[in-house]
Scaffold this motif. Structure first.
Motif, PDB file in Angstrom:
ATOM      1  N   UNK A 121       0.806  -1.218  -0.017  1.00  0.00           N
ATOM      2  CA  UNK A 121      -0.167  -0.061  -0.081  1.00  0.00           C
ATOM      3  C   UNK A 121       0.958   1.152  -0.053  1.00  0.00           C
ATOM      4  N   UNK A 122       1.916   1.144   0.550  1.00  0.00           N
ATOM      5  CA  UNK A 122       2.901   2.500   0.694  1.00  0.00           C
ATOM      6  C   UNK A 122       3.430   2.761  -0.781  1.00  0.00           C
ATOM      7  N   UNK A 123       3.564   1.583  -1.497  1.00  0.00           N
ATOM      8  CA  UNK A 123       4.150   2.064  -2.972  1.00  0.00           C
ATOM      9  C   UNK A 123       3.198   2.337  -3.944  1.00  0.00           C
ATOM     10  N   UNK A 124       1.681   1.761  -3.276  1.00  0.00           N
ATOM     11  CA  UNK A 124       0.477   2.424  -4.417  1.00  0.00           C
ATOM     12  C   UNK A 124       0.434   3.825  -4.120  1.00  0.00           C
ATOM     13  N   UNK A 125       0.408   4.286  -2.600  1.00  0.00           N
ATOM     14  CA  UNK A 125       0.282   5.601  -2.343  1.00  0.00           C
ATOM     15  C   UNK A 125       1.285   6.450  -2.998  1.00  0.00           C
ATOM     16  N   UNK A 126       2.724   5.888  -3.119  1.00  0.00           N
ATOM     17  CA  UNK A 126       3.543   6.754  -3.700  1.00  0.00           C
ATOM     18  C   UNK A 126       3.509   6.701  -5.196  1.00  0.00           C
ATOM     19  N   UNK A 127       2.856   5.943  -5.931  1.00  0.00           N
ATOM     20  CA  UNK A 127       2.546   5.696  -7.028  1.00  0.00           C
ATOM     21  C   UNK A 127       1.412   7.007  -7.392  1.00  0.00           C
ATOM     22  N   UNK A 128       0.374   6.929  -6.709  1.00  0.00           N
ATOM     23  CA  UNK A 128      -0.864   7.968  -6.682  1.00  0.00           C
ATOM     24  C   UNK A 128      -0.214   9.285  -6.805  1.00  0.00           C
ATOM     25  N   UNK A 129       0.755   9.424  -5.569  1.00  0.00           N
ATOM     26  CA  UNK A 129       1.169  10.748  -5.296  1.00  0.00           C
ATOM     27  C   UNK A 129       2.098  11.171  -6.606  1.00  0.00           C
ATOM     28  N   UNK A 130       2.926  10.394  -7.027  1.00  0.00           N
ATOM     29  CA  UNK A 130       3.709  10.554  -8.236  1.00  0.00           C
ATOM     30  C   UNK A 130       2.851  11.011  -9.463  1.00  0.00           C
ATOM     31  N   UNK A 131       1.910   9.978  -9.658  1.00  0.00           N
ATOM     32  CA  UNK A 131       1.165  10.319 -10.815  1.00  0.00           C
ATOM     33  C   UNK A 131       0.460  11.777 -10.852  1.00  0.00           C
ATOM     34  N   UNK A 132      -0.101  12.086  -9.258  1.00  0.00           N
ATOM     35  CA  UNK A 132      -1.017  13.322  -9.428  1.00  0.00           C
ATOM     36  C   UNK A 132       0.053  14.669  -9.509  1.00  0.00           C
ATOM     37  N   UNK A 133       1.273  14.419  -9.068  1.00  0.00           N
ATOM     38  CA  UNK A 133       2.317  15.435  -9.506  1.00  0.00           C
ATOM     39  C   UNK A 133       2.731  15.704 -10.969  1.00  0.00           C
ATOM     40  N   UNK A 134       2.884  14.473 -11.740  1.00  0.00           N
ATOM     41  CA  UNK A 134       3.101  14.447 -13.044  1.00  0.00           C
ATOM     42  C   UNK A 134       1.949  14.862 -13.740  1.00  0.00           C
ATOM     43  N   UNK A 135       0.578  14.680 -13.353  1.00  0.00           N
ATOM     44  CA  UNK A 135      -0.509  14.897 -14.134  1.00  0.00           C
ATOM     45  C   UNK A 135      -0.989  16.530 -13.981  1.00  0.00           C
ATOM     46  N   UNK A 136      -0.669  16.626 -12.796  1.00  0.00           N
ATOM     47  CA  UNK A 136      -0.804  18.081 -12.378  1.00  0.00           C
ATOM     48  C   UNK A 136       0.147  19.409 -13.243  1.00  0.00           C
ATOM     49  N   UNK A 137       1.384  18.674 -13.430  1.00  0.00           N
ATOM     50  CA  UNK A 137       2.345  19.475 -14.245  1.00  0.00           C
ATOM     51  C   UNK A 137       1.965  19.594 -15.599  1.00  0.00           C
ATOM     52  N   UNK A 138       1.581  18.348 -16.278  1.00  0.00           N
ATOM     53  CA  UNK A 138       1.178  18.099 -17.550  1.00  0.00           C
ATOM     54  C   UNK A 138      -0.313  18.960 -17.672  1.00  0.00           C
TER      55      UNK A 138
END
Length: 191
Positions: A54-71
């Protein structure tokens, strides 16, 4: 492939169903998906040493939110029309990124492979849906390539209106999957 990964990948198709009615929108979604999954796959690899489950899944969601927000901000700056057409669907690209986090045998190129497959499907759907659904090609390319691209539009004779809508996208995905299965099954059989 686990049930969680399959479900995340299926929900990741939602932007394709909604946003691939024009080739320019499908191209934008394809580029977003390719960049997001490639960067996400490379970034998640070192995190796997310290995070799992779950910690890796949360990191993936946070990372994708950062990348999607920048995009999303870049798209809004670059093309307001494309941003208005795709703003509701781009955040759903976080779901394929979540699937990468649950990959059981990840490699450094897992994200690139997933991104290329996603981009190929997006471009195929965009081309088929605009061509057969709307009866045109390259409509609204000026949204992405500027005013010079407004003359690129090709008008084809008529279209099947159903293919321009989400149910038509589901039909086309089914036909593309059937064609893929037919092609790969026929080439793998010995002569």
């Amino acid at each position: 492939m686990s049930r969680v990964v399959r479900n995340a990948l299926l929900f990741g198709l939602t932007p394709l169903l909604a946003g691939s009615d024009l080739l320019v929108k499908a191209l934008t979604i394809a580029l977003f998906g390719l960049l997001l999954m490639s960067l996400g796959g490379v970034t998640l690899m070192p995190l796997r040493r310290w995070l799992q489950g779950k910690a890796l899944a949360l990191a993936a969601l946070l990372l994708s939110a950062l990348l999607i927000g920048c995009g999303d901000l870049l798209l809004q700056l670059f093309s307001g029309e494309l941003h208005a057409a795709l703003a509701a669907w781009l955040p759903l690209l976080a779901l394929p990124m979540l699937a990468l986090a649950f990959d059981e045998r990840p490699t450094i190129t897992s994200g690139l492979h997933a991104g290329l497959a996603f981009a190929a499907l997006a471009l195929s759907l965009g081309l088929l849906r605009e061509g057969f659904g709307n009866g045109s090609l390259f409509a609204h390319m000026d949204w992405l390539f500027g005013q010079a691209a407004s003359s690129w539009q090709l008008s084809l004779h008529g279209g099947i209106g159903l293919l321009a809508y989400a149910p038509g996208a589901l039909i086309l995905i089914g036909l593309l999957l059937a064609a893929r299965r037919l092609f790969f099954n026929s080439t793998s059989e010995p002569s």
